[in-house]
Design an enzyme around this catalytic site. Structure first.
Site, PDB file in Angstrom:
ATOM      1  N   ASP A  50      36.820  38.512  47.116  1.00 59.66           N
ATOM      2  CA  ASP A  50      38.246  38.429  45.693  1.00 59.66           C
ATOM      3  C   ASP A  50      39.111  37.544  45.693  1.00 59.66           C
ATOM      4  O   ASP A  50      39.652  36.521  44.597  1.00 59.66           O
ATOM      5  CB  ASP A  50      38.475  39.734  45.015  1.00 59.66           C
ATOM      6  CG  ASP A  50      37.051  41.062  45.223  1.00 59.66           C
ATOM      7  OD1 ASP A  50      37.140  41.407  44.081  1.00 59.66           O
ATOM      8  OD2 ASP A  50      36.294  41.215  45.889  1.00 59.66           O
ATOM      9  N   MET A  51      39.671  37.714  47.279  1.00 58.89           N
ATOM     10  CA  MET A  51      40.515  37.074  47.325  1.00 58.89           C
ATOM     11  C   MET A  51      40.400  35.572  47.132  1.00 58.89           C
ATOM     12  O   MET A  51      41.471  34.910  46.989  1.00 58.89           O
ATOM     13  CB  MET A  51      41.140  37.659  48.165  1.00 58.89           C
ATOM     14  CG  MET A  51      42.031  39.004  48.463  1.00 58.89           C
ATOM     15  SD  MET A  51      42.886  39.226  49.599  1.00 58.89           S
ATOM     16  CE  MET A  51      41.959  40.376  50.587  1.00 58.89           C
TER      17      MET A  51
END
Length: 401
Positions: free
Chosen positions: A173-174
C-alpha cells in the site's frame, strides 16, 4: 514540539483533492499531496468513517492520526442519491479524486469516469485496486498481503530453509501510494503545461510492488533459474548481512562494491582474502558467501556493537546498527534532523510521527491541521457549493451525511 499552522501555504496550495479511498494506499497518495499544501477532503462513509479510524492501539487510532494529518473530513452516505449529487457538485471544483473500490463499483454507483469527466473534464481520477482495472484478476480483493505474495516479494524474503515471509507492515500500500502521488503530479503538470484534459490513473498495488524486485525478471531470463531466499544476505553481493555482536546486538554491513569488500577484509585483519581465489571478486564471494559470513561474523561476534562501530566508523566501512523504534527515538541523528516530529494531539497530548518527506529547500511541506474528526468539515466544504448549514443539518438527520 511543533504546532499546526492553519495559514500554511505549500507549493500545492490551490489544488483540491477528493479522497474517497479507505485504509492505506489511497491515504498514502493523498497524504503526500496534503503535506505539500493541497486541500485534501476525505469523503468518508457517514457514521462509520475510514476503517483506519478503527485500527486502535490502547483505544487510540494512531494510524488515522498519521495518515489523515493535514486533511479535512466530509461524511457522506454514497448509497443515497442526494449524497452522490453533492459529490458531483464537489467534483466540479476538484482537481483530483481518489477511489479504491473494486473495479466496476464506481460505474455501478453512477460515478464512472465518463460521468465525472462530463462534470469536470480536467479531473484527474486515481483508481486504486489490488490488481488493476483490467485483467483476469481485476475483481479480486485488493489487500496488500495478496500482492506482497503474488508479486514475488514474499518468495524472495526470508531464509532458504523456511517459509516465505510477508512484510510486517503495509508495504504494498505504501509503495503504491508513493507511485500514485508521483502520477498525480505528472498528470497535473500535463494539464497545466500542455493544456491537457484530466485522465484516469490505473494504480494497482501489484505493479508497484513487483517493480521493487528490480532486475529479477531479467535475471531469470538470463539464467532460467529462480533465486533462493537469502535471509539477510544477498544473491548479488558479499559480504552483506546482519551480524550479531558480543553484547547481543546486531550490525548490518554492505560490501557491495569491490573496494569496500577489500577494505572490510583488511580492517578485520584478513587482507589475505583479497588475493584468495575464493574471495577475490564479487562473483567469487557470492559463490562462497557462507564462508565470508562466518569469517566476518566471527570478527564482529567477538566485539561489542560500540567497539565494532568505533573501528568501522574510523575506517569508513559501510555498516550501521540494527535499530528498533526505541533506539530510533533516542538517536541524535534522528533528533537533530527531526526525522520524527511531535504534534499536538487531543487524545495523547502530543503524537509522534514521521516528518514530511522529502525535504524541499524553498517550498517545504508543513503541518496545517491534525487528523479530522468524522464530518468535521461538512458545513465548511458543503457551504462552498451553496448548501446552507440548516440543510447540512437536515441531511445529517436523514443519514445522507
Amino acid at each position: 514540539m511543533l504546532s499546526f499552522d492553519e495559514n500554511f501555504k505549500g507549493p500545492l496550495d490551490g489544488k483540491t483533492v477528493l479522497d474517497l479511498s479507505r485504509l492505506v494506499a489511497g491515504n498514502m497518495v493523498s497524504l503526500q499531496l496534503a503535506d505539500y499544501g493541497a486541500e485534501v477532503i476525505k469523503i468518508e462513509p457517514a457514521g462509520k468513517g475510514d476503517p483506519l479510524r478503527h485500527w486502535l492501539t490502547n483505544n487510540i487510532p494512531v494510524n488515522w492520526k498519521v495518515y489523515a494529518r493535514n486533511k479535512k473530513s466530509v461524511s457522506m452516505e454514497l448509497r443515497e442519491a442526494d449524497a452522490r449529487d453533492i459529490l458531483l457538485r464537489l467534483v466540479e471544483q476538484a482537481d483530483v479524486m481518489i477511489e479504491n473500490y473494486r473495479p466496476g463499483t464506481l460505474e455501478k454507483m453512477g460515478l464512472g469516469p465518463d460521468v465525472l469527466h462530463a462534470r469536470n473534464p480536467k479531473l484527474i481520477l486515481v483508481r486504486v485496486s489490488g490488481f488493476g482495472q483490467t485483467g483476469p484478476y481485476k475483481h479480486r480483493p485488493g489487500f496488500g498481503t495478496l500482492v506482497e505474495a503474488m508479486s514475488g516479494f514474499a518468495d524472495r524474503n526470508g531464509f532458504e530453509d523456511r517459509e516465505p515471509v510477508l512484510p510486517p507492515l503495509a508495504m504494498a500500500d505504501m509503495i503504491a501510494g508513493l507511485y500514485g502521488a508521483m502520477a498525480v503530479l505528472i498528470a497535473i503538470r500535463e494539464c497545466e503545461v500542455k493544456g491537457g484534459d484530466g485522465q484516469v490513473i490505473d494504480l494497482s498495488l501489484l505493479e508497484p510492488m513487483y517493480s521493487i524486485l528490480g532486475a529479477e525478471a531479467a535475471w531469470h531470463q538470463v539464467t532460467g533459474d529462480v533465486r533462493e531466499r537469502a535471509g539477510s544476505g544477498s544473491n548479488t553481493s558479499s559480504p552483506r548481512n546482519v551480524y550479531a555482536t558480543s553484547d547481543g546486538k546486531w550490525l548490518a554491513m554492505s560490501g557491495s562494491i569491490q573496494s569496500m569488500a577489500e577494505r572490510i577484509f583488511r580492517v578485520i585483519g584478513r587482507d589475505d582474502m583479497n588475493s584468495d581465489p575464493k574471495f577475490r571478486t564479487n562473483t567469487d564471494r557470492v559463490a562462497n558467501r557462507q564462508e565470508v559470513d562466518e569469517i566476518v561474523g566471527g570478527w564482529i561476534g567477538a566485539r561489542t556493537l560500540d567497539e565494532c562501530m568505533e573501528v568501522f566508523d574510523r575506517e569508513n566501512v559501510t555498516v550501521a546498527p540494527v535499530y528498533n523504534i526505541a533506539q530510533i527515538m533516542d538517536d541524535p541523528h534522528f533528533r537533530e534532523r527531526e526525522i520524527n516530529v511531535e504534534l499536538p494531539d487531543e487524545d495523547m497530548g502530543t503524537v509522534a510521527m514521521h516528518n514530511i518527506v522529502p525535504r524541499l529547500s524553498r517550498t517545504p511541506g508543513g503541518f496545517a491541521r491534525p487528523a479530522p474528526t468524522l464530518g468535521q468539515h461538512n458545513e465548511e466544504i458543503l457551504g462552498r457549493i451553496g448548501i446552507p448549514a440548516t440543510e447540512v443539518a437536515a441531511l445529517k438527520e436523514r443519514g445522507v451525511l
